[in-house]
Motif scaffolding. Structure first.
Motif, PDB file in Angstrom:
ATOM      1  N   GLU A  20       0.818  -1.068  -0.055  1.00 52.34           N
ATOM      2  CA  GLU A  20       0.059  -0.062   0.064  1.00 52.34           C
ATOM      3  C   GLU A  20       0.808   1.175  -0.032  1.00 52.34           C
ATOM      4  O   GLU A  20       0.427   2.402  -0.669  1.00 52.34           O
ATOM      5  CB  GLU A  20      -1.020   0.145   1.272  1.00 52.34           C
ATOM      6  CG  GLU A  20      -2.088  -0.938   0.949  1.00 52.34           C
ATOM      7  CD  GLU A  20      -2.773  -0.725  -0.226  1.00 52.34           C
ATOM      8  OE1 GLU A  20      -3.206   0.568  -0.294  1.00 52.34           O
ATOM      9  OE2 GLU A  20      -3.369  -1.471  -0.816  1.00 52.34           O
ATOM     10  N   ARG A  21       2.012   1.199   0.816  1.00 52.91           N
ATOM     11  CA  ARG A  21       2.761   2.449   0.714  1.00 52.91           C
ATOM     12  C   ARG A  21       3.644   2.677  -0.762  1.00 52.91           C
ATOM     13  O   ARG A  21       3.532   3.847  -1.354  1.00 52.91           O
ATOM     14  CB  ARG A  21       3.858   2.160   1.749  1.00 52.91           C
ATOM     15  CG  ARG A  21       3.536   2.576   3.292  1.00 52.91           C
ATOM     16  CD  ARG A  21       4.620   2.352   4.063  1.00 52.91           C
ATOM     17  NE  ARG A  21       4.082   2.477   5.649  1.00 52.91           N
ATOM     18  CZ  ARG A  21       4.898   2.174   6.694  1.00 52.91           C
ATOM     19  NH1 ARG A  21       6.232   1.727   6.437  1.00 52.91           N
ATOM     20  NH2 ARG A  21       4.471   2.318   7.755  1.00 52.91           N
ATOM     21  N   ILE A  23       2.085   1.778  -3.409  1.00 53.69           N
ATOM     22  CA  ILE A  23       1.058   2.361  -4.433  1.00 53.69           C
ATOM     23  C   ILE A  23       0.620   3.708  -4.115  1.00 53.69           C
ATOM     24  O   ILE A  23       0.506   4.295  -5.086  1.00 53.69           O
ATOM     25  CB  ILE A  23      -0.058   1.279  -4.456  1.00 53.69           C
ATOM     26  CG1 ILE A  23       0.178  -0.236  -4.961  1.00 53.69           C
ATOM     27  CG2 ILE A  23      -1.186   1.916  -5.045  1.00 53.69           C
ATOM     28  CD1 ILE A  23      -0.778  -1.175  -4.793  1.00 53.69           C
ATOM     29  N   ASN A  24       0.526   3.979  -2.972  1.00 53.07           N
ATOM     30  CA  ASN A  24       0.434   5.468  -2.393  1.00 53.07           C
ATOM     31  C   ASN A  24       1.405   6.452  -2.766  1.00 53.07           C
ATOM     32  O   ASN A  24       1.278   7.519  -3.395  1.00 53.07           O
ATOM     33  CB  ASN A  24       0.163   5.338  -1.040  1.00 53.07           C
ATOM     34  CG  ASN A  24      -0.984   4.868  -0.682  1.00 53.07           C
ATOM     35  OD1 ASN A  24      -2.016   4.833  -1.212  1.00 53.07           O
ATOM     36  ND2 ASN A  24      -1.088   4.531   0.672  1.00 53.07           N
ATOM     37  N   LYS A  25       2.816   5.988  -2.894  1.00 52.56           N
ATOM     38  CA  LYS A  25       3.903   6.889  -3.454  1.00 52.56           C
ATOM     39  C   LYS A  25       3.736   6.964  -4.868  1.00 52.56           C
ATOM     40  O   LYS A  25       3.689   8.091  -5.404  1.00 52.56           O
ATOM     41  CB  LYS A  25       5.246   6.145  -3.464  1.00 52.56           C
ATOM     42  CG  LYS A  25       5.487   6.115  -1.756  1.00 52.56           C
ATOM     43  CD  LYS A  25       7.123   5.604  -1.385  1.00 52.56           C
ATOM     44  CE  LYS A  25       7.232   5.725   0.147  1.00 52.56           C
ATOM     45  NZ  LYS A  25       8.670   5.211   0.214  1.00 52.56           N
ATOM     46  N   LYS A  27       0.740   6.886  -6.646  1.00 54.99           N
ATOM     47  CA  LYS A  27      -0.272   7.647  -7.030  1.00 54.99           C
ATOM     48  C   LYS A  27      -0.142   9.276  -6.470  1.00 54.99           C
ATOM     49  O   LYS A  27      -0.678  10.261  -6.962  1.00 54.99           O
ATOM     50  CB  LYS A  27      -1.744   7.180  -5.929  1.00 54.99           C
ATOM     51  CG  LYS A  27      -2.077   5.764  -6.614  1.00 54.99           C
ATOM     52  CD  LYS A  27      -3.344   5.492  -5.731  1.00 54.99           C
ATOM     53  CE  LYS A  27      -4.031   4.063  -6.465  1.00 54.99           C
ATOM     54  NZ  LYS A  27      -4.999   3.677  -5.848  1.00 54.99           N
ATOM     55  N   GLU A  28       0.738   9.296  -5.360  1.00 52.59           N
ATOM     56  CA  GLU A  28       0.847  10.962  -4.939  1.00 52.59           C
ATOM     57  C   GLU A  28       1.926  11.645  -6.148  1.00 52.59           C
ATOM     58  O   GLU A  28       1.574  12.704  -6.437  1.00 52.59           O
ATOM     59  CB  GLU A  28       1.825  10.636  -3.560  1.00 52.59           C
ATOM     60  CG  GLU A  28       0.853  10.338  -2.499  1.00 52.59           C
ATOM     61  CD  GLU A  28       1.720  10.259  -1.259  1.00 52.59           C
ATOM     62  OE1 GLU A  28       3.323  10.543  -1.192  1.00 52.59           O
ATOM     63  OE2 GLU A  28       1.146   9.890  -0.135  1.00 52.59           O
ATOM     64  N   GLU A  29       2.689  10.878  -6.706  1.00 55.24           N
ATOM     65  CA  GLU A  29       3.529  11.276  -7.865  1.00 55.24           C
ATOM     66  C   GLU A  29       2.834  11.652  -9.054  1.00 55.24           C
ATOM     67  O   GLU A  29       3.211  12.437  -9.885  1.00 55.24           O
ATOM     68  CB  GLU A  29       4.812  10.569  -7.943  1.00 55.24           C
ATOM     69  CG  GLU A  29       5.924  11.244  -8.382  1.00 55.24           C
ATOM     70  CD  GLU A  29       6.566  12.375  -7.386  1.00 55.24           C
ATOM     71  OE1 GLU A  29       6.858  13.364  -8.253  1.00 55.24           O
ATOM     72  OE2 GLU A  29       6.353  12.258  -6.344  1.00 55.24           O
ATOM     73  N   GLU A  46       9.259   3.155  -8.145  1.00 56.35           N
ATOM     74  CA  GLU A  46       8.339   2.504  -7.363  1.00 56.35           C
ATOM     75  C   GLU A  46       7.784   1.414  -8.111  1.00 56.35           C
ATOM     76  O   GLU A  46       7.629   0.535  -7.585  1.00 56.35           O
ATOM     77  CB  GLU A  46       7.416   3.662  -6.921  1.00 56.35           C
ATOM     78  CG  GLU A  46       8.102   4.711  -5.976  1.00 56.35           C
ATOM     79  CD  GLU A  46       8.328   4.180  -4.676  1.00 56.35           C
ATOM     80  OE1 GLU A  46       8.033   3.103  -4.295  1.00 56.35           O
ATOM     81  OE2 GLU A  46       9.152   4.803  -3.880  1.00 56.35           O
ATOM     82  N   VAL A  62      -1.510  -1.673 -11.373  1.00 58.17           N
ATOM     83  CA  VAL A  62      -1.440  -0.231 -10.816  1.00 58.17           C
ATOM     84  C   VAL A  62      -1.455   0.636 -12.008  1.00 58.17           C
ATOM     85  O   VAL A  62      -2.140   1.530 -12.195  1.00 58.17           O
ATOM     86  CB  VAL A  62      -0.312   0.175  -9.946  1.00 58.17           C
ATOM     87  CG1 VAL A  62      -0.010   1.572  -9.652  1.00 58.17           C
ATOM     88  CG2 VAL A  62      -0.316  -0.463  -8.713  1.00 58.17           C
ATOM     89  N   THR A  66      -4.758   3.401 -13.104  1.00 56.72           N
ATOM     90  CA  THR A  66      -4.465   4.859 -12.694  1.00 56.72           C
ATOM     91  C   THR A  66      -4.120   5.391 -13.989  1.00 56.72           C
ATOM     92  O   THR A  66      -4.159   4.714 -15.138  1.00 56.72           O
ATOM     93  CB  THR A  66      -3.191   4.960 -11.898  1.00 56.72           C
ATOM     94  OG1 THR A  66      -1.953   4.503 -12.855  1.00 56.72           O
ATOM     95  CG2 THR A  66      -3.370   4.148 -10.692  1.00 56.72           C
TER      96      THR A  66
END
Length: 84
Positions: A20-21, A23-25, A27-29, A46, A62, A66
């Motif tokens: 999850e970390r 994937i979140n990194k 998505k944040e970028e 990532e 992913v 996205t």
């Protein structure tokens, strides 16, 4: 003393947290692609980490789910489809 089940559950839980970390990194970028320098590089690293740790199918998921597929990573999906 921890049982084998609880140790296994903790490993799975840690694994999911790490996934999850990552994937979140990613998505944040995404909003910064073509805006901030190195955003492509960070996402690529990532995705590579995700693929090496959890398999290429997870990285492809992913990309597919996205905007990455439209931001330059769609070729990864095409290459994987050609392999099959």
């Amino acid at each position: 003393m921890a049982t084998k089940t609880s140790i296994k559950e903790r490993k799975i839980s840690r694994s999911l947290i790490i996934k999850e970390r990552i994937i979140n990194k990613i998505k944040e970028e995404i909003p910064f692609v073509d805006i901030k320098p190195y955003s492509h590089n960070l996402i690529g690293l990532e995705l590579e980490l995700l693929a090496e740790t959890f398999g290429q199918a997870e990285a492809n998921k992913v990309i597919r789910e996205t905007p990455l597929k439209d931001l330059g990573w769609g070729w990864v999906l095409r290459v994987e489809e050609e392999k099959e």
